[in-house]
Write an enzyme that holds these catalytic residues in place. Structure first.
Site, PDB file in Angstrom:
ATOM      1  N   CYS A 325       0.873  -1.168   0.000  1.00 29.88           N
ATOM      2  CA  CYS A 325       0.000   0.000   0.000  1.00 29.88           C
ATOM      3  C   CYS A 325       0.917   1.227   0.000  1.00 29.88           C
ATOM      4  O   CYS A 325       1.852   1.283  -0.785  1.00 29.88           O
ATOM      5  CB  CYS A 325      -0.972  -0.030   1.170  1.00 29.88           C
ATOM      6  SG  CYS A 325      -0.225  -0.313   2.790  1.00 29.88           S
ATOM      7  N   ASP A 330      -0.846  -1.138   7.081  1.00 31.99           N
ATOM      8  CA  ASP A 330      -2.253  -1.371   7.406  1.00 31.99           C
ATOM      9  C   ASP A 330      -2.906  -2.307   6.374  1.00 31.99           C
ATOM     10  O   ASP A 330      -3.214  -3.448   6.670  1.00 31.99           O
ATOM     11  CB  ASP A 330      -3.037  -0.065   7.573  1.00 31.99           C
ATOM     12  CG  ASP A 330      -2.892   0.892   6.391  1.00 31.99           C
ATOM     13  OD1 ASP A 330      -2.411   0.490   5.323  1.00 31.99           O
ATOM     14  OD2 ASP A 330      -3.279   2.074   6.545  1.00 31.99           O
TER      15      ASP A 330
END
Length: 567
Positions: A325, A330
């Site tokens: 990401c 996360d």
């Protein structure tokens, strides 16, 4: 006397197994409690954190021969593990067709040291899962010039890679060709090293979860991504853009009493400019209408992306996969964890680990030792493991489809007598705000009595997906009823798990059901440990109190009480 002597070992063994199971559950609770209080940094390791590191190495060593990429004081990356595991091959004796690594650890260490500046926060491409000789890797996205120029080379190299602050940089005039040439040369160098590392790990597929093409901060492009590299340095790789909302979006998940059904990301926000882009060779075999992706809720989106990732790693016998990401702490661990747990449940990786052990490894390695607690981090962390119920529902659907073309089987769950008066409380006591769950109030578990609960005969896969307890939360015994009506009893799981199973020689349906039981065992262990440590707190009181009630139920089931102290 002989009878008494014969019974004693069995009783003693049961007590020992029960005690070991309790200790394993406590280990997971202790790990989550540590995680909730400690920000992992490689240069600041306490004895308690060191025990977690050693435990991860021991669990990896059960099934794999591995080497270690040294990051002792965070010299390579301050928020990667001090000992980064490089899995070389499966070490299980019966695996005759094992895949041995051709990578030299000294050369890999050198490539890691030289390529770390190419990616945001120095979070370089790191192999974390070995599947059929192929590496599934994680990283952050590519660093933009805002980061490269914002950090001086001296401070970055000699601070152990722990400098996470964005230094202010003056904006470069667009017409300054000399500066642009210098920028291009810098990118050629650092991204060229990144590409060398990817090729050395035989990574061909790059899955980008960013919803942006570039991350902009204070008007500067502080990060970039492979898909918008102007020089097309990554053209030889297969780039897959699957935009997925970051942890900030999971505030809405919390505000909706941790209900993911019906929760749809707002794709019309100004910063969202990354398109969904998947090669046709992958989309045509999955029976998914990808043009509808902006209308998917969080459950559908996660399910479909996970199906895609599994399809990619199964489509190529030689090439690995990178998932990233922006910062890689996360969304990246979310999908790395789901891949690890899904492949483990299918018996394809970490074959010797029990449910509590794979759960410990996933939390400790994929989240704690690689992670950083950002705002709303705990919501996406909780979602990850609670999402296992939706994987289970998918597997049940597959089982039912197989049952239509082969001899039908029904799985039944027999309750032990002492629990006959207990009512299983589903998550559907109150109406959800999700439009996709409008009929939930009509669905519930029957009150447990003498008749068994049929799975999946009486409830659809969708109903299982909406239920808080896909299988059960109490102890009992699984049975498979074949098409001709015969019942097969099965040996119990290790004492740590509330689900006895052994679906051997039962065909594809039995195997799928065994996988479901393994995943549900992991989920229940997680919910119990999470309830007793972090706990859940809704943004506003829920009429049903559904999720908090579920956690309390799991906590009681293993002798723990929920504290409900955080988030």
């Amino acid at each position: 006397r002989c009878g008494t002597m014969a019974a004693s070992p069995s009783s003693g063994g049961g007590l020992i197994a029960a005690g070991a199971a309790a200790r394993r559950s406590e280990d997971i609770a202790d790990l989550i409690e540590l995680f909730s209080r400690t920000q992992y940094r490689a240069k600041e390791v306490t004895p308690r954190v060191e025990r977690v590191e050693k435990r991860c190495l021991e669990l990896f060593g059960r099934d794999y021969k591995y080497s270690v990429i040294q990051n002792t004081n965070g010299e390579v990356c301050g928020h990667y593990p001090r000992q980064i595991v490089y899995l070389e091959y499966e070490s299980v004796e019966h695996n005759k067709d094992r895949f041995e690594s051709t990578v030299q650890i000294s050369k890999l260490q050198d490539l890691v040291n030289r390529s770390k500046m190419a990616r945001c926060r120095g979070r370089f491409v790191c192999p974390v899962i070995l599947y059929n000789g192929k590496h599934i890797c994680r990283s952050s996205t590519l660093a933009g010039w805002g980061e490269l120029y914002g950090r001086t080379g001296y401070n970055y190299i000699f601070s152990g890679g722990s400098d996470d602050t964005w230094a202010e940089s003056e904006e470069v005039p667009e017409d300054d060709s000399a500066v642009r040439n210098g920028e291009s040369q810098l990118f050629d160098k650092v991204r060229g090293l990144d590409i060398k590392l990817l090729r050395y790990l035989s990574v061909r597929y790059i899955c980008d979860l960013m919803v942006e093409n570039k991350k902009v901060k204070f008007g500067l492009n502080v990060t970039s991504s492979e898909k918008v590299d102007k020089a097309q340095r990554y053209a030889d790789f297969t780039l897959i853009s699957v935009p997925y909302p970051g942890c900030e979006f999971f505030k809405d998940y919390k505000d909706r009493d941790y209900t993911a059904e019906g929760l749809v990301f707002n794709w019309n926000q100004d910063f969202v400019d990354a398109p969904l882009s998947i090669p046709a060779s992958f989309t045509k075999n999955l029976n998914i209408d990808w043009s509808d992706y902006q209308s998917w809720d969080l459950v559908q989106q996660t399910q479909n992306y996970l199906k895609l990732l599994i399809h990619i790693i199964n489509s190529d016998d030689e090439s690995g996969l990178l998932v990233h990401c922006i910062s890689g702490w996360d969304r990246t661990p979310l999908f790395v964890s789901l891949l690890r747990l899904s492949l483990w449940a299918d018996g394809l990786i970490h074959a010797s680990l029990e449910p509590s052990e794979i759960l410990y490894l996933t939390i400790a390695y994929d989240w704690f030792l690689f992670g950083k607690c950002t705002p709303f981090f705990w919501q996406i962390f909780f979602f990850c493991f609670n999402f296992l119920k939706h994987i289970i529902s998918e597997k049940f659907s597959a089982c039912r489809r197989k049952g239509r073309t082969s001899s039908p089987q029904t799985v039944v769950w027999n309750k032990p007598a002492p629990l006959e008066d207990k009512l299983l409380h589903p998550l559907t006591d109150g109406k959800s705000s999700s439009s996709s769950s409008s009929n939930q109030s009509e669905q519930s578990f029957p009150r447990v009595g003498s008749s068994p609960l049929a799975v999946p005969g009486r409830r659809s896969a969708g109903e299982y997906a909406r239920s808080g307890s896909s299988l059960s939360t109490d102890y009992g015994s699984w049975q498979i009823v074949s098409g001709c009506g015969s019942i097969h009893d099965h040996a119990p799981l290790p004492a740590e798990s509330p689900f006895p199973f052994s679906f051997q020689d039962e065909g594809p349906s039995g195997r799928i059901l065994a996988d479901c039981v393994r995943l549900e065992a992991v989920r229940e262990l997680f919910l119990a440990a999470y309830s007793s440590t972090v706990g859940l707190k809704s943004a506003a009181p829920s009429p049903s109190g559904a999720i908090s009630g579920l956690l309390e139920q799991f906590a009681r089931g293993v002798g723990l009480r929920g504290s409900n102290t955080i988030i």
